[in-house]
Design an enzyme around this catalytic site. Structure first.
Site, PDB file in Angstrom:
ATOM      1  N   TYR A  58     -83.166  40.993 -15.357  1.00  0.00           N
ATOM      2  CA  TYR A  58     -83.545  41.788 -16.538  1.00  0.00           C
ATOM      3  C   TYR A  58     -85.035  41.679 -16.841  1.00  0.00           C
ATOM      4  CZ  TYR A  58     -78.844  43.291 -17.347  1.00  0.00           C
ATOM      5  OH  TYR A  58     -77.631  43.915 -17.180  1.00  0.00           O
ATOM      6  N   ARG A  61     -86.696  44.265 -14.827  1.00  0.00           N
ATOM      7  CA  ARG A  61     -86.529  45.617 -15.384  1.00  0.00           C
ATOM      8  C   ARG A  61     -87.352  45.779 -16.661  1.00  0.00           C
ATOM      9  NH1 ARG A  61     -80.361  46.848 -15.922  1.00  0.00           N
ATOM     10  NH2 ARG A  61     -81.105  48.975 -16.243  1.00  0.00           N
ATOM     11  N   ASN A  93     -78.925  54.838 -21.358  1.00  0.00           N
ATOM     12  CA  ASN A  93     -80.082  54.174 -20.764  1.00  0.00           C
ATOM     13  C   ASN A  93     -80.601  53.066 -21.670  1.00  0.00           C
ATOM     14  OD1 ASN A  93     -79.765  56.092 -18.791  1.00  0.00           O
ATOM     15  ND2 ASN A  93     -81.429  57.415 -19.542  1.00  0.00           N
ATOM     16  N   HIS A 110     -75.614  51.375 -24.668  1.00  0.00           N
ATOM     17  CA  HIS A 110     -75.490  50.256 -23.724  1.00  0.00           C
ATOM     18  C   HIS A 110     -76.581  49.222 -23.930  1.00  0.00           C
ATOM     19  CE1 HIS A 110     -73.020  52.908 -20.736  1.00  0.00           C
ATOM     20  NE2 HIS A 110     -72.304  52.485 -21.768  1.00  0.00           N
ATOM     21  N   CYS A 118     -80.305  36.742 -29.919  1.00  0.00           N
ATOM     22  CA  CYS A 118     -79.994  35.316 -30.063  1.00  0.00           C
ATOM     23  C   CYS A 118     -78.528  35.092 -29.747  1.00  0.00           C
ATOM     24  CB  CYS A 118     -80.295  34.896 -31.512  1.00  0.00           C
ATOM     25  SG  CYS A 118     -79.754  33.218 -31.885  1.00  0.00           S
ATOM     26  N   GLY A 180     -77.885  63.923 -16.716  1.00  0.00           N
ATOM     27  CA  GLY A 180     -78.179  62.821 -15.811  1.00  0.00           C
ATOM     28  C   GLY A 180     -77.189  61.683 -15.821  1.00  0.00           C
ATOM     29  N   ASN A 206     -77.307  68.128 -14.395  1.00  0.00           N
ATOM     30  CA  ASN A 206     -77.242  66.976 -13.494  1.00  0.00           C
ATOM     31  C   ASN A 206     -77.682  67.366 -12.090  1.00  0.00           C
ATOM     32  OD1 ASN A 206     -76.404  64.111 -13.768  1.00  0.00           O
ATOM     33  ND2 ASN A 206     -75.059  64.623 -12.031  1.00  0.00           N
ATOM     34  N   GLU A 208     -76.275  66.569  -9.311  1.00  0.00           N
ATOM     35  CA  GLU A 208     -75.118  66.966  -8.488  1.00  0.00           C
ATOM     36  C   GLU A 208     -73.878  66.950  -9.363  1.00  0.00           C
ATOM     37  OE1 GLU A 208     -75.181  63.770  -5.693  1.00  0.00           O
ATOM     38  OE2 GLU A 208     -74.737  62.304  -7.246  1.00  0.00           O
ATOM     39  N   ALA A 224     -83.486  67.090 -13.727  1.00  0.00           N
ATOM     40  CA  ALA A 224     -83.677  67.326 -15.165  1.00  0.00           C
ATOM     41  C   ALA A 224     -85.131  67.616 -15.510  1.00  0.00           C
ATOM     42  CB  ALA A 224     -83.194  66.105 -15.942  1.00  0.00           C
TER      43      ALA A 224
HETATM   44  N1  APR Z   1     -82.092  64.830 -12.671  1.00  0.00           N
HETATM   45  C1  APR Z   1     -80.809  64.950 -13.097  1.00  0.00           C
HETATM   46  N2  APR Z   1     -79.794  64.151 -12.664  1.00  0.00           N
HETATM   47  C2  APR Z   1     -80.118  63.203 -11.771  1.00  0.00           C
HETATM   48  C3  APR Z   1     -81.427  63.004 -11.281  1.00  0.00           C
HETATM   49  C4  APR Z   1     -82.437  63.868 -11.774  1.00  0.00           C
HETATM   50  N3  APR Z   1     -83.719  63.766 -11.373  1.00  0.00           N
HETATM   51  N4  APR Z   1     -81.417  61.971 -10.392  1.00  0.00           N
HETATM   52  C5  APR Z   1     -80.138  61.525 -10.348  1.00  0.00           C
HETATM   53  N5  APR Z   1     -79.364  62.272 -11.150  1.00  0.00           N
HETATM   54  C6  APR Z   1     -77.928  62.138 -11.421  1.00  0.00           C
HETATM   55  C7  APR Z   1     -77.138  61.583 -10.261  1.00  0.00           C
HETATM   56  O1  APR Z   1     -76.676  62.665  -9.451  1.00  0.00           O
HETATM   57  C8  APR Z   1     -75.980  60.871 -10.976  1.00  0.00           C
HETATM   58  O2  APR Z   1     -74.900  61.788 -11.195  1.00  0.00           O
HETATM   59  O3  APR Z   1     -77.816  61.185 -12.457  1.00  0.00           O
HETATM   60  C9  APR Z   1     -76.574  60.489 -12.326  1.00  0.00           C
HETATM   61  C10 APR Z   1     -76.848  58.994 -12.441  1.00  0.00           C
HETATM   62  O4  APR Z   1     -75.607  58.359 -12.436  1.00  0.00           O
HETATM   63  P1  APR Z   1     -75.549  56.764 -12.558  1.00  0.00           P
HETATM   64  O5  APR Z   1     -76.576  56.165 -11.656  1.00  0.00           O
HETATM   65  O6  APR Z   1     -74.101  56.389 -12.431  1.00  0.00           O
HETATM   66  O7  APR Z   1     -76.060  56.480 -14.035  1.00  0.00           O
HETATM   67  P2  APR Z   1     -75.213  56.585 -15.356  1.00  0.00           P
HETATM   68  O8  APR Z   1     -74.227  57.708 -15.306  1.00  0.00           O
HETATM   69  O9  APR Z   1     -76.199  56.572 -16.483  1.00  0.00           O
HETATM   70  O10 APR Z   1     -74.413  55.181 -15.377  1.00  0.00           O
HETATM   71  C11 APR Z   1     -73.672  54.900 -16.558  1.00  0.00           C
HETATM   72  O11 APR Z   1     -73.217  52.700 -15.705  1.00  0.00           O
HETATM   73  O12 APR Z   1     -74.097  50.890 -14.604  1.00  0.00           O
HETATM   74  C12 APR Z   1     -73.684  51.344 -15.839  1.00  0.00           C
HETATM   75  O13 APR Z   1     -74.446  50.732 -17.954  1.00  0.00           O
HETATM   76  C13 APR Z   1     -74.844  51.359 -16.781  1.00  0.00           C
HETATM   77  O14 APR Z   1     -75.521  53.039 -18.365  1.00  0.00           O
HETATM   78  C14 APR Z   1     -75.081  52.845 -17.032  1.00  0.00           C
HETATM   79  C15 APR Z   1     -73.711  53.426 -16.807  1.00  0.00           C
END
Ligand code: APR
Length: 237
Positions: A58, A61, A93, A110, A118, A180, A206, A208, A224
């Protein structure tokens, strides 16, 4: 499609909106973060059994926040917020890019990287000074006898934050827009179903098709940072 003035708009963002800022997503590169499986470091038992690894993960990050900038998608959401009367931004995020992109009242379900919590009082505080970003453990300023602080992050198996406020907003919105997110992690991935059951128009932006793409009325595939600014302009027309 213009979003009618006076409508209630709820946005849910995921890691994809920060991807073009250089913040790694969770599941694009087979769920690895610098060779750590998220499930191995973002859990209470990992913190219990290997606090050094989790803390360094962390702190890395948190330091990275100083190297990334908001992208056009973050700025587009700030513009949408200014043009809509009733606007709620929920994010999965933990970065601060929405705030730095001009959004206000961001609901971090999250948790957040900028704050530390603490372990005894559960109070959180912003700790982003140079001395707060090293790899040694940090201690709270809220207890007479300082206690170790932990990342202010919701780990797998822990309850997401602000759920009451989130379900209240999603339950009464006219538009629910997800940007996203892969739709893998609940309860975030189930919010679109709540929106649908309350008659909202559900829109996905998104890169995909996500796991829950079937649930959306409208889908816009692309990056995005590239497609959201024009979409926001069409919604505000
Ligand atoms: N623009 C739009 N979408 C995008 C881009 C982009 N430039 N790049 C990637 N993506 C999409 C990917 O195709 C994917 O579907 O964003 C999504 C990211 O998915 P994850 O990596 O699973 O992230 P997220 O959905 O936020 O994960 C949810 O999982 O690990 C836990 O707590 C963590 O908050 C996180 C949660």
């Amino acid at each position: 499609m213009a979003i009618m003035l006076g409508s209630s708009v709820v946005i849910l963002t995921g890691a994809g909106i920060s991807a073009e800022s250089g913040v790694s997503t969770f599941r694009d590169n087979d769920g690895l973060w610098e060779n750590h499986r998220i499930e191995d470091v973002a859990t209470p038992s990992a913190w219990e059994n290997n606090p050094d690894l989790v803390w360094k993960f962390y702190q890395t990050r948190r330091r990275q926040l100083l190297q990334v900038e908001p992208n056009p998608a973050h700025f587009a959401l700030a513009k949408l917020e200014q043009g809509v009367d009733d606007f709620t931004l929920i994010t999965q995020n933990v970065d601060d890019l929405h705030e730095r992109g001009g959004s206000s009242n961001v609901i971090h379900m999250h948790g957040r990287l900028r704050t530390l919590r603490c372990e005894v009082s559960k109070k959180f505080e912003e700790r982003m000074e140079e001395e707060d970003l090293q790899n040694h453990f940090l201690f709270c300023t809220c207890c007479a006898e300082p206690n170790r602080v932990r990342p202010d992050i919701v780990w797998f198996g822990e309850m997401p934050m602000h759920l009451e406020e989130i379900y209240e907003a999603v339950g009464r919105c006219d538009y629910f827009i997800v940007i996203g997110s892969s739709g893998h992690v609940y309860p975030a991935a189930g919010l679109v179903n709540v929106a649908n059951s309350c008659g909202a128009k559900t829109i996905l932006v998104n890169f995909e098709n996500p796991a829950n793409s079937f649930a959306f009325d409208e889908i816009h595939l692309g990056k995005a940072g590239e497609i959201l600014p024009d979409l926001v302009n069409s919604w505000l027309d």
